[in-house]
Scaffold this motif. Structure first.
Motif, PDB file in Angstrom:
ATOM      1  N   ILE A   1      -9.150   2.845  26.055  1.00  0.00           N
ATOM      2  CA  ILE A   1     -10.528   3.238  25.733  1.00  0.00           C
ATOM      3  C   ILE A   1     -10.474   4.477  24.835  1.00  0.00           C
ATOM      4  CG2 ILE A   1     -12.826   3.730  26.656  1.00  0.00           C
ATOM      5  CD1 ILE A   1     -11.553   1.117  27.731  1.00  0.00           C
TER       6      ILE A   1
ATOM      7  N   LEU B   1      -7.145   9.665  17.837  1.00  0.00           N
ATOM      8  CA  LEU B   1      -5.686   9.755  17.735  1.00  0.00           C
ATOM      9  C   LEU B   1      -4.965   9.448  19.054  1.00  0.00           C
ATOM     10  CD1 LEU B   1      -5.296  12.903  15.449  1.00  0.00           C
ATOM     11  CD2 LEU B   1      -5.726  10.518  14.849  1.00  0.00           C
ATOM     12  N   GLY B   2      -5.496   9.934  20.173  1.00  0.00           N
ATOM     13  CA  GLY B   2      -4.836   9.685  21.456  1.00  0.00           C
ATOM     14  C   GLY B   2      -4.789   8.195  21.759  1.00  0.00           C
ATOM     15  N   GLY B   3      -5.941   7.539  21.664  1.00  0.00           N
ATOM     16  CA  GLY B   3      -6.004   6.108  21.949  1.00  0.00           C
ATOM     17  C   GLY B   3      -5.134   5.313  20.993  1.00  0.00           C
TER      18      GLY B   3
ATOM     19  N   LEU C   1     -13.874   6.713  11.723  1.00  0.00           N
ATOM     20  CA  LEU C   1     -14.178   8.007  12.339  1.00  0.00           C
ATOM     21  C   LEU C   1     -13.929   9.139  11.341  1.00  0.00           C
ATOM     22  CD1 LEU C   1     -12.367   7.622  15.790  1.00  0.00           C
ATOM     23  CD2 LEU C   1     -14.793   7.382  15.324  1.00  0.00           C
TER      24      LEU C   1
ATOM     25  N   GLY D   1      -7.686  20.427   9.908  1.00  0.00           N
ATOM     26  CA  GLY D   1      -6.227  20.571   9.947  1.00  0.00           C
ATOM     27  C   GLY D   1      -5.611  20.379  11.317  1.00  0.00           C
TER      28      GLY D   1
ATOM     29  N   TRP E   1      -6.222  15.774  10.366  1.00  0.00           N
ATOM     30  CA  TRP E   1      -6.659  14.751  11.318  1.00  0.00           C
ATOM     31  C   TRP E   1      -6.792  13.412  10.596  1.00  0.00           C
ATOM     32  CZ3 TRP E   1     -10.424  11.232  12.203  1.00  0.00           C
ATOM     33  CH2 TRP E   1     -10.558  10.761  13.510  1.00  0.00           C
TER      34      TRP E   1
ATOM     35  N   ASN F   1     -19.159   0.611  23.551  1.00  0.00           N
ATOM     36  CA  ASN F   1     -19.437   1.806  24.338  1.00  0.00           C
ATOM     37  C   ASN F   1     -19.226   1.474  25.820  1.00  0.00           C
ATOM     38  OD1 ASN F   1     -20.323   4.222  25.310  1.00  0.00           O
ATOM     39  ND2 ASN F   1     -22.429   4.014  24.608  1.00  0.00           N
TER      40      ASN F   1
ATOM     41  N   ILE G   1     -13.234  14.510  25.366  1.00  0.00           N
ATOM     42  CA  ILE G   1     -13.612  15.609  26.270  1.00  0.00           C
ATOM     43  C   ILE G   1     -14.738  15.213  27.217  1.00  0.00           C
ATOM     44  CG2 ILE G   1     -15.134  16.615  24.495  1.00  0.00           C
ATOM     45  CD1 ILE G   1     -14.226  19.386  25.557  1.00  0.00           C
TER      46      ILE G   1
ATOM     47  N   THR H   1     -16.242   9.008  29.543  1.00  0.00           N
ATOM     48  CA  THR H   1     -17.052   8.203  30.470  1.00  0.00           C
ATOM     49  C   THR H   1     -16.193   7.755  31.639  1.00  0.00           C
ATOM     50  OG1 THR H   1     -18.256   7.339  28.578  1.00  0.00           O
ATOM     51  CG2 THR H   1     -18.481   6.110  30.621  1.00  0.00           C
TER      52      THR H   1
ATOM     53  N   MET I   1      -5.727  10.291  29.609  1.00  0.00           N
ATOM     54  CA  MET I   1      -4.797  10.981  28.692  1.00  0.00           C
ATOM     55  C   MET I   1      -5.602  11.667  27.595  1.00  0.00           C
ATOM     56  SD  MET I   1      -3.226   8.121  26.119  1.00  0.00           S
ATOM     57  CE  MET I   1      -2.901   9.396  24.899  1.00  0.00           C
TER      58      MET I   1
ATOM     59  N   VAL J   1      -3.208  17.124  19.582  1.00  0.00           N
ATOM     60  CA  VAL J   1      -2.739  15.820  19.114  1.00  0.00           C
ATOM     61  C   VAL J   1      -1.301  15.577  19.583  1.00  0.00           C
ATOM     62  CG1 VAL J   1      -2.314  14.434  17.077  1.00  0.00           C
ATOM     63  CG2 VAL J   1      -4.329  15.900  17.164  1.00  0.00           C
TER      64      VAL J   1
END
Ligand SMILES: Cc1cc2nc3c(=O)[nH]c(=O)nc-3n(C[C@H](O)[C@H](O)[C@H](O)COP(=O)(O)OP(=O)(O)OC[C@H]3O[C@@H](n4cnc5c(N)ncnc54)[C@H](O)[C@@H]3O)c2cc1C
Length: 412
Positions: free
Chosen positions: A7, A11-13, A37, A43, A94, A115, A147, A150, A305, A320
């Motif tokens: 979900i 960058l994490g996903g 996105l 930076g 980014w 969503n 942050i 959900t 995560m 990141v």
């Protein structure tokens, strides 16, 4: 091969989805936004672990990842050099990382406009319902939905972002618009300026189209400024038409009046090089600085995560890289223990304390920045000492400190 839902398509996903797909799993990524996105990012400081995570995601890193700097400088209010330090680093953006990771992941597995609203689980699987009525099922769910996650709000509603007491003005300015003075004394360095109780920092990043040629690059800045929660923060998060955005104001909605005020203050308290950069940045935007420190990151078949798990203030320059590290850990434990709650528990065992230490380190760096206003003296010796400490501690590679459990000095 396991069925895995990721979900969040930032960058994490994307790290998790790419790495797990390369491990042979059947990965579907659900992202609530529609379209790219890109367009908001600025930076990103790179560390060795970021290159490792990119490599595990199947992306070979070369010199085009970013702009290399060799040293750090701190500028005084008159633009003078208060101190410098050799510290080679690669600074990327980014947007660059997003495109590398997004283009590497199959479009048909990256589902947009999804969503996620409800997440449930039983002993064999996880079920997800989205706002558009679609539903998904998988053996494991990896939540990298940011942050205000959900997923976290359902499995651990007590974990909430905490306002740090300050905001950051951010933006990027074209190199070609800057004076020779600023180009020669600041542009090529990771630079700092330390007004009372505040901190400005910046570094060069690639220009449009990832162009790293001299003349085509941009300067990325982050200016930390205190803002009281009830009063100044509400004002800053309100646009010129009076609309208030409590969870973060979209970059182009930041009021022109606040931008004008910010530029006026910059001329009074920042080195002229930075004042020029702020003057010539077309759309400075605001980031509210928060801490998120989870006490639990795994709930049966669900793992948190990235920023959903921990948000360290940007002083650590690790958001990141941390997400990449976490994605690698999740994949490694699934490879050993299969798509099971035990694999996610092993991930938690490896990463929970490290994540908490990253947050603590970031708070320590933030406290130091704030302490200058109340306790710090402005004599030139003290300014130089502050400059040396800030240059030595900000956005450095802390992997060995983390492993040793020494992210925060013992005296703090
Ligand atoms: C557009 C953008 C620009 C950024 N720019 C910078 C930058 O310039 N510098 C920097 O240091 N950091 C930046 N960040 C933060 C940085 O990406 C994160 O610190 C890092 O990627 C780790 O966080 P993450 O990927 O887990 O979460 P995030 O990057 O916050 O991404 C969360 C993703 O989850 C999606 N999402 C949220 N809720 C749901 C839901 N209910 N269902 C489905 N999807 C959902 C969001 O749309 C978003 O794409 C940016 C983040 C974004 C989204």
């Amino acid at each position: 091969m396991a069925k895995i839902l990721v979900i969040g398509g930032s960058l994490g996903g994307l790290f998790a989805a790419n790495i797990l797909l390369r491990e042979g799993h059947d990965v579907t990524l659900l992202e609530k936004a529609i379209g790219s996105l890109d367009g908001r990012g600025a930076g990103i400081v790179t560390h060795d672990a970021l290159a490792d995570a990119l490599s595990e995601a199947g992306i070979q890193v070369d010199n085009s990842l970013g702009v290399a700097v060799s040293k750090r400088v701190t500028l005084g209010i008159d633009g003078e050099n208060l101190g410098e330090m050799q510290l080679p680093q690669i600074l990327t953006s980014w947007s660059r990382l997003y495109h590398l990771l997004k283009e590497n992941f199959p479009n048909e597995r990256y589902l947009q406009g999804k969503n996620v609203k409800v997440v449930t689980q039983d002993s064999n699987s996880v079920q997800v319902s989205c706002e558009d009525g679609s539903t998904y099922q998988a053996e494991l769910l990896i939540a990298s939905d940011g942050i205000r996650s959900t997923v976290r709000s359902q499995v651990a509603p007590n974990i909430q972002p905490k306002y740090a007491g300050y905001i950051a003005w951010r933006g990027v300015c074209d190199e070609s618009n800057l004076s020779n003075y600023t180009l020669e004394t600041l542009f090529n360095y990771f630079g700092f300026c330390l007004p009372n109780g505040e901190q400005m920092l910046g570094y060069p990043v690639a220009g449009p189209g990832n162009d790293t040629r001299p003349g085509k690059r941009r300067y990325n800045f982050v200016w930390y400024r205190p803002a009281s929660e009830e009063d100044e923060l509400v004002k800053l998060l309100t646009d010129a038409d009076g609309h208030y955005y409590p969870t973060g104001i979209p970059p182009l909605k930041v009021s022109w009046k606040h931008i004008a005020e910010m530029r006026t203050v910059a001329r009074d308290i920042l080195a002229p090089q930075y004042a020029e950069i702020l003057e010539k940045t077309p759309s400075p935007f605001l980031q509210t600085i928060y801490d998120v420190c989870s006490e639990q990151i795994v709930f049966g078949r669900i793992a948190l995560m990235g920023d959903a798990a921990f948000v360290g203030r940007p002083h650590v320059g690790m958001g990141v890289t941390k997400a990449g590290d976490e994605a690698m850990a999740i994949a490694r434990h699934i490879a050993t223990l299969g798509p099971t709650p035990e694999a996610l528990e092993a991930y938690s065992k490896e990463r929970l304390k490290l994540g908490q230490q990253v947050v603590a380190r970031a708070q320590y760096l933030g406290r130091y920045m704030q302490a200058q206003g109340s306790k710090g003296s402005r004599d030139s010796n003290s300014l130089r000492r502050n400059a040396d400490t800030v240059m030595a501690e900000t956005a450095i590679d802390i992997s060995t400190l983390l492993v040793a459990g020494k992210a925060v000095p013992e005296s703090h």
